[in-house]
Scaffold this motif. Structure first.
Motif, PDB file in Angstrom:
ATOM      1  N   ARG A 140     -31.023 -86.668   2.502  1.00 22.76           N
ATOM      2  CA  ARG A 140     -30.997 -87.422   1.412  1.00 22.76           C
ATOM      3  C   ARG A 140     -30.269 -88.801   1.708  1.00 22.76           C
ATOM      4  O   ARG A 140     -29.272 -88.732   2.195  1.00 22.76           O
ATOM      5  CB  ARG A 140     -30.308 -86.689  -0.002  1.00 22.76           C
ATOM      6  CG  ARG A 140     -31.175 -85.470  -0.248  1.00 22.76           C
ATOM      7  CD  ARG A 140     -30.381 -84.905  -1.535  1.00 22.76           C
ATOM      8  NE  ARG A 140     -31.146 -83.588  -2.005  1.00 22.76           N
ATOM      9  CZ  ARG A 140     -30.893 -82.752  -2.802  1.00 22.76           C
ATOM     10  NH1 ARG A 140     -29.789 -82.990  -3.605  1.00 22.76           N
ATOM     11  NH2 ARG A 140     -31.383 -81.784  -3.171  1.00 22.76           N
ATOM     12  N   GLU A 142     -28.308 -90.719   0.651  1.00 21.42           N
ATOM     13  CA  GLU A 142     -27.395 -90.953  -0.657  1.00 21.42           C
ATOM     14  C   GLU A 142     -26.875 -92.407  -0.468  1.00 21.42           C
ATOM     15  O   GLU A 142     -26.503 -93.102   0.243  1.00 21.42           O
ATOM     16  CB  GLU A 142     -26.002 -90.126  -0.400  1.00 21.42           C
ATOM     17  CG  GLU A 142     -26.423 -88.533  -0.575  1.00 21.42           C
ATOM     18  CD  GLU A 142     -26.387 -88.125  -1.827  1.00 21.42           C
ATOM     19  OE1 GLU A 142     -26.522 -88.622  -2.832  1.00 21.42           O
ATOM     20  OE2 GLU A 142     -26.760 -86.737  -1.724  1.00 21.42           O
ATOM     21  N   MET A 150     -18.879 -83.336   2.217  1.00 24.53           N
ATOM     22  CA  MET A 150     -19.083 -83.043   0.701  1.00 24.53           C
ATOM     23  C   MET A 150     -20.470 -83.786   0.176  1.00 24.53           C
ATOM     24  O   MET A 150     -21.186 -83.252  -0.473  1.00 24.53           O
ATOM     25  CB  MET A 150     -18.068 -83.603   0.003  1.00 24.53           C
ATOM     26  CG  MET A 150     -17.649 -83.074  -1.340  1.00 24.53           C
ATOM     27  SD  MET A 150     -16.881 -81.510  -1.246  1.00 24.53           S
ATOM     28  CE  MET A 150     -15.076 -82.011  -1.246  1.00 24.53           C
ATOM     29  N   ARG A 151     -20.677 -84.897   0.722  1.00 21.18           N
ATOM     30  CA  ARG A 151     -21.776 -85.839   0.257  1.00 21.18           C
ATOM     31  C   ARG A 151     -22.328 -86.323   1.549  1.00 21.18           C
ATOM     32  O   ARG A 151     -22.187 -87.582   1.785  1.00 21.18           O
ATOM     33  CB  ARG A 151     -21.504 -86.828  -0.907  1.00 21.18           C
ATOM     34  CG  ARG A 151     -22.764 -87.631  -1.297  1.00 21.18           C
ATOM     35  CD  ARG A 151     -22.775 -88.152  -2.653  1.00 21.18           C
ATOM     36  NE  ARG A 151     -22.169 -87.502  -3.770  1.00 21.18           N
ATOM     37  CZ  ARG A 151     -22.899 -86.783  -4.348  1.00 21.18           C
ATOM     38  NH1 ARG A 151     -24.240 -86.827  -3.996  1.00 21.18           N
ATOM     39  NH2 ARG A 151     -22.698 -86.030  -5.489  1.00 21.18           N
ATOM     40  N   GLY A 152     -23.260 -85.623   2.150  1.00 22.89           N
ATOM     41  CA  GLY A 152     -23.834 -86.242   3.596  1.00 22.89           C
ATOM     42  C   GLY A 152     -25.010 -86.633   3.321  1.00 22.89           C
ATOM     43  O   GLY A 152     -25.833 -86.624   2.214  1.00 22.89           O
ATOM     44  N   PHE A 155     -27.423 -82.649   5.452  1.00 21.61           N
ATOM     45  CA  PHE A 155     -26.591 -81.179   5.141  1.00 21.61           C
ATOM     46  C   PHE A 155     -27.416 -80.143   5.259  1.00 21.61           C
ATOM     47  O   PHE A 155     -28.721 -79.944   5.144  1.00 21.61           O
ATOM     48  CB  PHE A 155     -26.047 -81.446   3.752  1.00 21.61           C
ATOM     49  CG  PHE A 155     -26.937 -81.510   2.741  1.00 21.61           C
ATOM     50  CD1 PHE A 155     -27.273 -83.111   2.441  1.00 21.61           C
ATOM     51  CD2 PHE A 155     -27.033 -80.717   1.928  1.00 21.61           C
ATOM     52  CE1 PHE A 155     -28.234 -83.391   1.445  1.00 21.61           C
ATOM     53  CE2 PHE A 155     -28.149 -80.940   0.604  1.00 21.61           C
ATOM     54  CZ  PHE A 155     -28.665 -82.118   0.449  1.00 21.61           C
ATOM     55  N   GLU A 408     -19.703 -79.328  -7.366  1.00 23.86           N
ATOM     56  CA  GLU A 408     -20.937 -78.666  -7.374  1.00 23.86           C
ATOM     57  C   GLU A 408     -21.210 -77.951  -5.938  1.00 23.86           C
ATOM     58  O   GLU A 408     -21.682 -78.644  -5.222  1.00 23.86           O
ATOM     59  CB  GLU A 408     -21.996 -79.433  -7.695  1.00 23.86           C
ATOM     60  CG  GLU A 408     -23.129 -78.600  -8.343  1.00 23.86           C
ATOM     61  CD  GLU A 408     -24.655 -79.605  -8.301  1.00 23.86           C
ATOM     62  OE1 GLU A 408     -24.501 -80.656  -8.857  1.00 23.86           O
ATOM     63  OE2 GLU A 408     -25.530 -79.379  -7.580  1.00 23.86           O
ATOM     64  N   VAL A 409     -21.210 -76.642  -5.940  1.00 22.35           N
ATOM     65  CA  VAL A 409     -21.738 -76.066  -4.615  1.00 22.35           C
ATOM     66  C   VAL A 409     -22.965 -75.477  -4.734  1.00 22.35           C
ATOM     67  O   VAL A 409     -23.609 -75.093  -3.796  1.00 22.35           O
ATOM     68  CB  VAL A 409     -20.649 -75.054  -3.925  1.00 22.35           C
ATOM     69  CG1 VAL A 409     -19.413 -75.806  -3.451  1.00 22.35           C
ATOM     70  CG2 VAL A 409     -20.300 -74.045  -5.104  1.00 22.35           C
ATOM     71  N   GLN A 411     -26.773 -74.899  -7.595  1.00 19.45           N
ATOM     72  CA  GLN A 411     -27.475 -75.174  -8.970  1.00 19.45           C
ATOM     73  C   GLN A 411     -28.737 -74.268  -9.085  1.00 19.45           C
ATOM     74  O   GLN A 411     -29.315 -73.959  -7.756  1.00 19.45           O
ATOM     75  CB  GLN A 411     -27.736 -76.640  -8.956  1.00 19.45           C
ATOM     76  CG  GLN A 411     -28.305 -76.758 -10.302  1.00 19.45           C
ATOM     77  CD  GLN A 411     -28.332 -78.308 -10.847  1.00 19.45           C
ATOM     78  OE1 GLN A 411     -27.966 -79.174  -9.792  1.00 19.45           O
ATOM     79  NE2 GLN A 411     -28.228 -78.574 -11.958  1.00 19.45           N
ATOM     80  N   GLY A 445     -25.236 -75.683  -1.353  1.00 13.63           N
ATOM     81  CA  GLY A 445     -25.055 -76.436  -0.479  1.00 13.63           C
ATOM     82  C   GLY A 445     -24.047 -75.668   0.753  1.00 13.63           C
ATOM     83  O   GLY A 445     -22.663 -75.553   0.170  1.00 13.63           O
ATOM     84  N   ARG A 448     -21.401 -78.089   2.177  1.00  8.60           N
ATOM     85  CA  ARG A 448     -20.612 -78.404   0.767  1.00  8.60           C
ATOM     86  C   ARG A 448     -19.599 -77.352   0.656  1.00  8.60           C
ATOM     87  O   ARG A 448     -18.360 -77.568   0.303  1.00  8.60           O
ATOM     88  CB  ARG A 448     -21.113 -78.962  -0.340  1.00  8.60           C
ATOM     89  CG  ARG A 448     -20.336 -79.581  -1.154  1.00  8.60           C
ATOM     90  CD  ARG A 448     -21.195 -80.077  -2.506  1.00  8.60           C
ATOM     91  NE  ARG A 448     -21.702 -81.382  -2.406  1.00  8.60           N
ATOM     92  CZ  ARG A 448     -22.356 -82.015  -3.385  1.00  8.60           C
ATOM     93  NH1 ARG A 448     -22.412 -81.418  -4.521  1.00  8.60           N
ATOM     94  NH2 ARG A 448     -23.179 -83.004  -3.137  1.00  8.60           N
TER      95      ARG A 448
HETATM   96  P1  ATP Z   1     -25.319 -83.807  -6.732  1.00 12.32           P
HETATM   97  O1  ATP Z   1     -25.333 -83.899  -8.104  1.00 12.32           O
HETATM   98  O2  ATP Z   1     -23.941 -83.385  -6.178  1.00 12.32           O
HETATM   99  O3  ATP Z   1     -25.885 -84.896  -5.918  1.00 12.32           O
HETATM  100  P2  ATP Z   1     -27.683 -82.347  -6.737  1.00 12.32           P
HETATM  101  O4  ATP Z   1     -27.645 -82.107  -7.954  1.00 12.32           O
HETATM  102  O5  ATP Z   1     -28.442 -83.638  -6.362  1.00 12.32           O
HETATM  103  O6  ATP Z   1     -26.158 -82.767  -5.954  1.00 12.32           O
HETATM  104  P3  ATP Z   1     -29.334 -80.118  -5.863  1.00 12.32           P
HETATM  105  O7  ATP Z   1     -30.469 -80.712  -5.745  1.00 12.32           O
HETATM  106  O8  ATP Z   1     -28.770 -79.240  -6.968  1.00 12.32           O
HETATM  107  O9  ATP Z   1     -27.985 -81.234  -5.534  1.00 12.32           O
HETATM  108  O10 ATP Z   1     -28.817 -79.303  -4.374  1.00 12.32           O
HETATM  109  C1  ATP Z   1     -28.407 -78.098  -4.365  1.00 12.32           C
HETATM  110  C2  ATP Z   1     -27.179 -78.098  -3.585  1.00 12.32           C
HETATM  111  O11 ATP Z   1     -27.088 -78.760  -2.440  1.00 12.32           O
HETATM  112  C3  ATP Z   1     -25.916 -78.591  -4.330  1.00 12.32           C
HETATM  113  O12 ATP Z   1     -25.332 -77.898  -5.360  1.00 12.32           O
HETATM  114  C4  ATP Z   1     -24.911 -79.106  -3.439  1.00 12.32           C
HETATM  115  O13 ATP Z   1     -24.092 -77.976  -3.251  1.00 12.32           O
HETATM  116  C5  ATP Z   1     -25.924 -79.224  -2.328  1.00 12.32           C
HETATM  117  N1  ATP Z   1     -25.960 -80.691  -2.047  1.00 12.32           N
HETATM  118  C6  ATP Z   1     -26.634 -81.593  -2.652  1.00 12.32           C
HETATM  119  N2  ATP Z   1     -26.575 -82.888  -2.279  1.00 12.32           N
HETATM  120  C7  ATP Z   1     -25.718 -82.990  -1.141  1.00 12.32           C
HETATM  121  C8  ATP Z   1     -25.257 -83.717  -0.104  1.00 12.32           C
HETATM  122  N3  ATP Z   1     -25.639 -85.038  -0.218  1.00 12.32           N
HETATM  123  N4  ATP Z   1     -24.280 -83.457   0.827  1.00 12.32           N
HETATM  124  C9  ATP Z   1     -24.080 -82.204   0.923  1.00 12.32           C
HETATM  125  N5  ATP Z   1     -24.366 -81.154   0.041  1.00 12.32           N
HETATM  126  C10 ATP Z   1     -25.220 -81.645  -0.895  1.00 12.32           C
END
Ligand code: ATP
Ligand code: MG
Length: 574
Positions: A140, A142, A150-152, A155, A408-409, A411, A445, A448
């Motif tokens: 992604r 980002e 945490m926000r890569g 990942f 958020e780990v 969802q 994640g 994460r």
């Molecule tokens: P966020 O709101 O933090 O951007 P997201 O809601 O987009 O996350 P999901 O699509 O629900 O994330 O992805 C499932 C899981 O993947 C998340 O709960 C999180 O633990 C992990 N995750 C999401 N984006 C990242 C990221 N950029 N780096 C590391 N882990 C991530």
């Protein structure tokens, strides 16, 4: 493993760009190294932790009937065009072309691929429910990659997809995953909380996020502390309680007043000597369809996620100054809903309960007083668009809500037939009728989660790994590598622990004991055995517990048993 051979490049200095503890400690303790913004190499210790988290995840997924597969990272654009997400996903999607000019993307998630797979391979209700998952790199781009793992931008994620024949089946799959996630994070040794969340761009209805509670969390959770009430929601999603208009005050005559230079709510409130609660805050937004004036009470903030959902738009941005000037005829700070044309007026419920309120007059240096919603302006839409704060009433029981920060780990989502319909994925039901699969998707994640574990488990000396996900359980440290007896006993303990199935390293480096202790504390081995001359004089060694910082003397012969007992006390199970 011998520390002299192990690639654990510890650092004395805190890396400048690392803002949060997990990023600092994972860098300093030699777990990760950056290749590019949001892109990391996991060194041996980190990879071991990841394997342990993955093992727990696999066990819990398999226990619920999940089947592991591996889907391609590189995905053809056609599937994303079919689902409609090629255009909607925006710049977060890494896009690339092959040598023939065909479009592809690097998977940020896999609904399209899996729906297409199941569409081709599953055709009867008899094959359902089906739970398929994978653990794999996700991509992604980002907007703000940060906080290390945490926000890569690359990942590791576990993603499971459920396929059921109806909503009742989906309810069961969803409950299974809820239970599996609860077990995963408990077994990882984390303090967490499932919260009601917003379903965002992925679509669907029911959704929960699993939040690890930590100060550095990017998400705010509001929750109810009242006994027996377990309401907890992401702030983005937390519902407001609709206020009742307090009777009493009679509506007065609308008037324009001069408020020279007062632009902010606080400036106007103190100039007119009123409470911000008496004011209407008007914020102009641009969407893909129209311009919107969103109104909340002066002491409130607009919840853009709720506004976005209420409008059903694809894009929502705060309008630039030019747009504000064109729409209101005034500079920012003087917008108000009265006689405002060419925009969609969206008011929060609380605004509608105001009597004799104050708002911008759409004219520089002027505001309107005695504004009465309904009389002086009529919104096109009245909705819950405000941000809930600590102290607001719980929507379930009415008690006062509290706030904590969370990471958020994971969802879980109920998708319904969103993707199966778009991609034409159907099965034949009991009556031979074609029906779309009812789907759910569930992500964890992995990397994460490792970072979140560090956020929750550290002190000023370093990481304190929860035993179930520690890279190794024990480090054996001969105080002096010049002392033959110490070295021999340390080597013997090291060998015996490994033979007993306890993951053990030996710090055989010729450094001073202080340096080795510092490194061991930084890395966060749950147990350390110090082999020194003083203890050996009575046939004993020191057993040090990283979390407690306590030391007990243990006879050399009883080391394996003492370590096993200590691990058990920490909750270790094989
Ligand atoms: P966020 O709101 O933090 O951007 P997201 O809601 O987009 O996350 P999901 O699509 O629900 O994330 O992805 C499932 C899981 O993947 C998340 O709960 C999180 O633990 C992990 N995750 C999401 N984006 C990242 C990221 N950029 N780096 C590391 N882990 C991530
Ligand atoms: Mg999410």
């Amino acid at each position: 493993m011998r520390v002299s051979q192990l690639l654990v490049p510890t650092l004395r200095e805190v890396p400048a760009e690392a803002e949060v503890v997990s990023h600092q400690l994972l860098m300093r303790a030699g777990f990760i190294r950056k290749a590019a913004a949001g892109i990391y190499t996991l060194l041996p210790l980190a990879w071991r932790v990841v394997h342990k988290i993955e093992r727990i995840i696999r066990e819990e997924m398999d226990k619920q009937g999940g089947q592991e597969i591996l889907m391609p990272i590189m995905q053809p654009a056609e599937l994303w065009q079919e689902s409609g997400r090629w255009d909607v996903y925006g710049p977060e999607l890494f896009r690339l072309k092959d040598r023939h000019g065909r479009d592809f993307c690097l998977g940020p998630t896999h609904e399209e691929i899996i729906t297409d797979l199941v569409k081709g391979e599953v055709n009867s209700y008899k094959q359902l429910p089906l739970l398929l998952y994978q653990i794999q790199n996700k991509y992604r781009d980002e907007r703000r990659p940060r906080f290390g793992l945490m926000r890569g931008r690359e990942f590791i994620m576990k993603d499971l997809y459920s396929f059921d024949k109806d909503e009742a089946g989906l309810d069961i799959s969803y409950r299974k995953m809820f239970e599996a996630y609860t077990n995963v994070f408990r077994r990882c040794g984390l303090q967490f909380r499932p919260v009601v969340a917003d379903s965002g761009a992925i679509g669907g209805s029911d959704t929960h996020e699993f939040m690890v509670l930590a100060e550095s969390g990017e998400a705010t959770i509001v929750y109810c502390d009242n006994e027996g009430c377990d309401y907890a929601a992401n702030e983005e999603r937390a519902e407001s309680v609709t206020p009742v208009a307090s009777p009493g005050e009679a509506p007065a005559k609308l008037q324009k007043v001069v408020t020279l230079g007062c632009r902010t709510i606080n400036e106007v409130a103190s100039f007119l000597n009123i409470s911000p609660q008496k004011m209407i805050k008007t914020i102009i937004y641009s969407t893909d369809k129209e311009t919107v004036a969103a109104m909340v009470r002066g002491d409130r903030e607009v919840n853009e996620v709720k506004l976005y959902n209420a409008l059903g738009c694809i894009r929502l941005d705060m309008a630039d100054d030019e747009t504000v000037a064109r729409i209101t005829g005034a500079s920012p700070g003087y917008a108000g809903p009265v006689d405002l044309e060419g925009v969609r007026l969206v008011a929060d419920h609380e605004v509608m309960a105001l009597i004799n309120a104050v708002c911008g007059a759409n004219e520089d240096d002027h505001h309107l007083v005695n504004v009465n919603p309904g009389r002086d302006f009529r919104p096109h839409l009245v909705a819950d668009i405000r941000l809930v704060k600590a102290g607001d009433p719980c929507p379930v029981c009415g008690a006062s809500l509290r706030e904590v920060k969370g990471i958020e780990v994971g969802q879980i989502f109920k998708l319904g037939d969103k993707y199966s319909k778009a991609l034409g994925a159907t099965f034949l039901d009991e009556n031979g009728q074609a029906r779309p699969f009812i789907m759910g998707c569930y992500g964890i994640g992995v990397t994460r989660t490792m970072a979140a574990a560090v956020e929750q488990n550290h002190d000023d000396r370093g990481i304190i790994w929860p035993v179930q996900i520690a890279p190794y359980h024990v480090i054996v440290v001969p105080i002096s590598t010049k002392d033959e007896e110490q070295v021999a006993v340390a080597e013997q303990i090291y060998r015996r622990l490994n033979e007993a199935g306890i993951e053990t390293v030996i710090d055989d480096r010729p450094d001073r004991a202080g340096v080795k202790f510092k490194d061991a504390d930084l890395v966060g081995y749950p147990l350390r055995i110090n082999v020194g001359s003083r203890g050996l004089a009575t046939g004993e060694v020191e057993l040090y517990l990283r979390r407690e910082g306590s030391i007990t003397m243990v006879p050399v012969e009883g080391v394996v048993e003492a370590v096993q007992n200590a691990l058990k006390t920490m909750g270790y199970t094989t």
